[in-house]
Design an enzyme around this catalytic site. Sequence first.
Site, PDB file in Angstrom:
ATOM      1  N   ARG A 129      -0.299  -8.975  13.547  1.00 59.44           N
ATOM      2  CA  ARG A 129      -0.882  -7.957  12.667  1.00 59.44           C
ATOM      3  C   ARG A 129      -1.810  -8.589  11.617  1.00 59.44           C
ATOM      4  O   ARG A 129      -2.853  -8.027  11.285  1.00 59.44           O
ATOM      5  CB  ARG A 129       0.238  -7.133  12.013  1.00 59.44           C
ATOM      6  CG  ARG A 129       0.907  -6.212  13.046  1.00 59.44           C
ATOM      7  CD  ARG A 129       2.290  -5.756  12.621  1.00 59.44           C
ATOM      8  NE  ARG A 129       2.262  -4.878  11.485  1.00 59.44           N
ATOM      9  CZ  ARG A 129       3.318  -4.645  10.708  1.00 59.44           C
ATOM     10  NH1 ARG A 129       4.472  -5.248  10.946  1.00 59.44           N
ATOM     11  NH2 ARG A 129       3.221  -3.807   9.704  1.00 59.44           N
ATOM     12  N   ARG A 145      11.673  -1.621  10.995  1.00 62.83           N
ATOM     13  CA  ARG A 145      10.666  -1.264  12.003  1.00 62.83           C
ATOM     14  C   ARG A 145      10.608  -2.339  13.084  1.00 62.83           C
ATOM     15  O   ARG A 145      10.720  -3.522  12.795  1.00 62.83           O
ATOM     16  CB  ARG A 145       9.290  -1.140  11.336  1.00 62.83           C
ATOM     17  CG  ARG A 145       9.099   0.156  10.601  1.00 62.83           C
ATOM     18  CD  ARG A 145       7.854   0.183   9.756  1.00 62.83           C
ATOM     19  NE  ARG A 145       6.665  -0.376  10.381  1.00 62.83           N
ATOM     20  CZ  ARG A 145       5.459  -0.417   9.799  1.00 62.83           C
ATOM     21  NH1 ARG A 145       5.323   0.076   8.569  1.00 62.83           N
ATOM     22  NH2 ARG A 145       4.434  -0.938  10.408  1.00 62.83           N
ATOM     23  N   LYS A 147       0.834  -1.211   0.000  1.00 61.84           N
ATOM     24  CA  LYS A 147       0.000   0.000   0.000  1.00 61.84           C
ATOM     25  C   LYS A 147       0.870   1.263   0.000  1.00 61.84           C
ATOM     26  O   LYS A 147       0.655   2.171  -0.786  1.00 61.84           O
ATOM     27  CB  LYS A 147      -0.929   0.040   1.234  1.00 61.84           C
ATOM     28  CG  LYS A 147      -1.866  -1.143   1.348  1.00 61.84           C
ATOM     29  CD  LYS A 147      -2.805  -1.018   2.547  1.00 61.84           C
ATOM     30  CE  LYS A 147      -2.133  -1.039   3.906  1.00 61.84           C
ATOM     31  NZ  LYS A 147      -1.510  -2.344   4.248  1.00 61.84           N
ATOM     32  N   ARG A 166      -9.157   1.048   9.426  1.00 60.15           N
ATOM     33  CA  ARG A 166      -8.743  -0.317   9.724  1.00 60.15           C
ATOM     34  C   ARG A 166      -9.774  -1.069  10.558  1.00 60.15           C
ATOM     35  O   ARG A 166      -9.542  -2.222  10.905  1.00 60.15           O
ATOM     36  CB  ARG A 166      -7.447  -0.256  10.506  1.00 60.15           C
ATOM     37  CG  ARG A 166      -6.209  -0.686   9.677  1.00 60.15           C
ATOM     38  CD  ARG A 166      -5.117  -0.811  10.631  1.00 60.15           C
ATOM     39  NE  ARG A 166      -3.844  -1.301  10.387  1.00 60.15           N
ATOM     40  CZ  ARG A 166      -2.798  -0.670   9.882  1.00 60.15           C
ATOM     41  NH1 ARG A 166      -2.914   0.493   9.335  1.00 60.15           N
ATOM     42  NH2 ARG A 166      -1.626  -1.228   9.895  1.00 60.15           N
TER      43      ARG A 166
HETATM   44  P1  AMP Z   1       1.298   0.516   9.408  1.00 59.76           P
HETATM   45  O1  AMP Z   1       2.449   1.420   9.192  1.00 59.76           O
HETATM   46  O2  AMP Z   1       0.092   0.910   8.595  1.00 59.76           O
HETATM   47  O3  AMP Z   1       1.660  -0.934   9.225  1.00 59.76           O
HETATM   48  O4  AMP Z   1       0.856   0.693  10.931  1.00 59.76           O
HETATM   49  C1  AMP Z   1       1.742   0.366  11.974  1.00 59.76           C
HETATM   50  C2  AMP Z   1       0.967   0.259  13.292  1.00 59.76           C
HETATM   51  O5  AMP Z   1       0.366   1.511  13.597  1.00 59.76           O
HETATM   52  C3  AMP Z   1      -0.189  -0.745  13.298  1.00 59.76           C
HETATM   53  O6  AMP Z   1       0.225  -2.072  13.578  1.00 59.76           O
HETATM   54  C4  AMP Z   1      -1.059  -0.163  14.413  1.00 59.76           C
HETATM   55  O7  AMP Z   1      -0.504  -0.440  15.694  1.00 59.76           O
HETATM   56  C5  AMP Z   1      -0.923   1.332  14.171  1.00 59.76           C
HETATM   57  N1  AMP Z   1      -1.943   1.844  13.221  1.00 59.76           N
HETATM   58  C6  AMP Z   1      -1.731   2.422  12.004  1.00 59.76           C
HETATM   59  N2  AMP Z   1      -2.878   2.773  11.418  1.00 59.76           N
HETATM   60  C7  AMP Z   1      -3.857   2.420  12.277  1.00 59.76           C
HETATM   61  C8  AMP Z   1      -5.279   2.502  12.247  1.00 59.76           C
HETATM   62  N3  AMP Z   1      -5.941   3.023  11.192  1.00 59.76           N
HETATM   63  N4  AMP Z   1      -5.975   2.025  13.322  1.00 59.76           N
HETATM   64  C9  AMP Z   1      -5.352   1.493  14.388  1.00 59.76           C
HETATM   65  N5  AMP Z   1      -4.011   1.362  14.477  1.00 59.76           N
HETATM   66  C10 AMP Z   1      -3.263   1.824  13.432  1.00 59.76           C
END
Ligand code: AMP
Length: 215
Positions: A173, A162, A15, A90
């Site tokens: 996740r 990360r 994405k 999400r």
């Molecule tokens: P990402 O970079 O999108 O993989 O997000 C990393 C982490 O940030 C996720 O595993 C969640 O802990 C948190 N996170 C990001 N976006 C959201 C969202 N829309 N709702 C809840 N947690 C989020």
Amino acid sequence: MSRNLIFFGPPGAGKGTQAKRLMEDHSIPQISTGDILRANRSQGTELGRKAQGFMDNGKLVPDNLIIDMVDDRFGQGDCDNGWILDGFPRTVPQAVALDGLLNRRDAGVDRVVLLKVPDDDIVDRITGRRVCRTCGAPYHVTFKPPAVDGVCDADGGEVYQRADDTEEKVRVRLDEYAHNTAPVAAYFGQRGIVREIDGTGEIDEVYGRLVAVLE
Ligand code: AMP
């Protein structure tokens, strides 16, 4: 071309990579809730401190924190000619809240693009994923290494892994995705705006499929 977009799919589906490319080609801002949360953490804000424990464990951050954060982001003034939501909504409550805040702005979602990638590929992609600490440019140890190990090609920033990109956290996740996030596709599906694309293969190939469903 559709310009109010949601990029949807499991962690590691591509994405962010595809959103950054579309943003460069069409000047549509990418709104990545994960990137905004990480920026808050590195700046030591209250939001960053609240989100930290959830993120490090691969769990979702509570909806109310995320929704306020996205509302703020839409208010920043660069979203009038479109936006790419990456990693949001999400959960179904986040999707409902998004509809509410877009209604207030007389806007709506044009397309939800669902990137499909099998779980086994996701684990390989995420455990090999690296990212620039300053500009967020995405890399992969095998598929897309930087020219100089540990150094971003774009801005010379540190390329790091990360803390949540480990196999153990990816499993959590993916579980969060299956339980909380996958139902969001059905929520938008009723409107006929969801397009599924194959997210496997070269970045360029996936980008071609993406652009085709936005025309
Ligand atoms: P990402 O970079 O999108 O993989 O997000 C990393 C982490 O940030 C996720 O595993 C969640 O802990 C948190 N996170 C990001 N976006 C959201 C969202 N829309 N709702 C809840 N947690 C989020």
